[in-house]
Each structure stands twice: as C-alpha cells, then as structure tokens.
Write a protein that holds these residues in place. Sequence first.
Motif, mmCIF file in Angstrom:
data_model
loop_
_atom_site.group_PDB
_atom_site.id
_atom_site.type_symbol
_atom_site.label_atom_id
_atom_site.label_comp_id
_atom_site.label_asym_id
_atom_site.label_seq_id
_atom_site.Cartn_x
_atom_site.Cartn_y
_atom_site.Cartn_z
ATOM 1 N N UNK A 147 0.832 -1.206 0.000
ATOM 2 C CA UNK A 147 0.000 0.000 0.000
ATOM 3 C C UNK A 147 0.869 1.259 0.000
ATOM 4 N N UNK A 148 1.874 1.298 0.888
ATOM 5 C CA UNK A 148 2.751 2.472 0.985
ATOM 6 C C UNK A 148 3.513 2.681 -0.324
ATOM 7 N N UNK A 149 4.032 1.604 -0.903
ATOM 8 C CA UNK A 149 4.779 1.706 -2.163
ATOM 9 C C UNK A 149 3.865 2.189 -3.289
ATOM 10 N N UNK A 150 2.635 1.641 -3.354
ATOM 11 C CA UNK A 150 1.705 2.025 -4.427
ATOM 12 C C UNK A 150 1.397 3.517 -4.385
ATOM 13 N N UNK A 151 1.072 4.038 -3.206
ATOM 14 C CA UNK A 151 0.722 5.456 -3.122
ATOM 15 C C UNK A 151 1.953 6.355 -3.215
ATOM 16 N N UNK A 152 3.088 5.886 -2.726
ATOM 17 C CA UNK A 152 4.319 6.671 -2.871
ATOM 18 C C UNK A 152 4.711 6.775 -4.341
ATOM 19 N N UNK A 153 4.476 5.718 -5.118
ATOM 20 C CA UNK A 153 4.796 5.754 -6.547
ATOM 21 C C UNK A 153 4.023 6.856 -7.271
ATOM 22 N N UNK A 154 2.785 7.085 -6.833
ATOM 23 C CA UNK A 154 2.022 8.181 -7.429
ATOM 24 C C UNK A 154 2.682 9.520 -7.123
ATOM 25 N N UNK A 155 3.215 9.655 -5.904
ATOM 26 C CA UNK A 155 3.939 10.870 -5.545
ATOM 27 C C UNK A 155 5.258 10.989 -6.284
ATOM 28 N N UNK A 156 5.953 9.866 -6.443
ATOM 29 C CA UNK A 156 7.219 9.860 -7.189
ATOM 30 C C UNK A 156 6.963 10.265 -8.641
ATOM 31 N N UNK A 157 5.891 9.729 -9.221
ATOM 32 C CA UNK A 157 5.533 10.065 -10.601
ATOM 33 C C UNK A 157 5.269 11.569 -10.738
ATOM 34 N N UNK A 158 4.470 12.116 -9.833
ATOM 35 C CA UNK A 158 4.168 13.548 -9.922
ATOM 36 C C UNK A 158 5.404 14.389 -9.627
ATOM 37 N N UNK A 159 6.247 13.937 -8.695
ATOM 38 C CA UNK A 159 7.479 14.660 -8.392
ATOM 39 C C UNK A 159 8.474 14.610 -9.538
ATOM 40 N N UNK A 160 8.425 13.517 -10.324
ATOM 41 C CA UNK A 160 9.310 13.397 -11.479
ATOM 42 C C UNK A 160 8.869 14.269 -12.640
ATOM 43 N N UNK A 161 7.581 14.617 -12.655
ATOM 44 C CA UNK A 161 7.060 15.446 -13.750
ATOM 45 C C UNK A 161 7.269 16.930 -13.463
#
Length: 198
Positions: A147-161
């Motif tokens: 769960x933590x990895x899944x939601x953090x990935x959304x943050x990583x994706x937005x932070x990478x953009x």
Amino acid sequence: MTLALDWSDTSSIGYPTLFLGVLIGSIVPVVPTGALVGGAAAIAMTTPHLSLPLVLLLATLGAGIGDVATFAAARLGSTAAVRWLSRGQGAERLASARVRFERRGWQLIVIGRLVPAGRIPVLLAAGAVSYPWRRLLPATLVACVLWAVAYALLGVLSGGIFDSPLVATALAAVLVLLVTVVLNLVAKRRRAKTGVGK
C-alpha cells in the motif's frame, strides 16, 4: 538536545504528521491516508526536506499499527464484530466468512488494504472469526508495504514530472483520487457481477 519541534524545519513537522496522519486514518477513516503518502513522496522527490525511504517506512509503520489496532479491537470485542458481520444475514454468513479466511485469509487482508473501503470490513471480519495473530501480522506487513509503495509511486511520478513541490503534491493528490475512484468502480462492478452480499 530538546524534544520540541523545530517549526522552521520541514522534516521535523513532515515526518510526525505523516506517521500520525496515517496511523489515525488507519483506525478511524477520517484522514485521506493515500493522498498523505503520495504528497509526502512528491515532496521527497522535489525537495531535500523529506527522504523517500523514511516516508515509506513511516507510512508502513503507521498503517500497520493502525490495522493491528483495528483487528485487535474486533478480536477483543468479537461479540460486537460478529453482530456487525452477521447483521441481517444469519449464521451462514459468519460460517462462510470463517471458511474464506481459512482458505485465503492473507489474500483477503492484502486486498482489503489495497481496495478503498475494504480494509475495515476485512479486519472486522478477521477479528470476528478469530483469525490467528501469527497469520495476521505477516499478511498485514505485506499489505502495508504494498500500500505504501503504491501510493508513494504516485507521488514519485508527480514529483518526477514537476519540480515544484506544491504542483507535485497537488498532482499526487489528484492521482490518488483517480486511482481510488477507479478501484471503487471496479470493486462495485465485481460485487454486482458475483452477487456478493445477496
């Protein structure tokens, strides 16, 4: 050395806010915990104030402790949990839940954590059927890490953009909302197809 928070240091506020927000939201679903994790991950990607590994660790710990507390409340107050589980359904619903947990309890716990609004019913059901602690704890750990990895990935994706922490955090929150809506629609469609609860 002082225990007081340094309000000028983002990390001294961010880490406790993340941990306590996820913990409280995992017990009483009043905090959007997925958006909190996604936002913290976006900040970790766009600023030096938060560390992504610490964001993942604290999110996992907060979620895990909250889930164990919810299960413990159902297990210790099993009469109330059994009443909730079997309301209007009769004894066959409880027997069916017991069989499902015996066969694939760890899967139910993992899926319950990942599907919006699935976690509390699954944990209450697990407590009502006296699901063993030795099985619950590893399943909860796996569920909370995923769960933590899944939601953090959304943050990583937005932070990478985006380089802006504000824009990245807003995008992470929107992505979390979209994922939640899609998962809810899929779950509703599945329930309608299989006739769950009938």
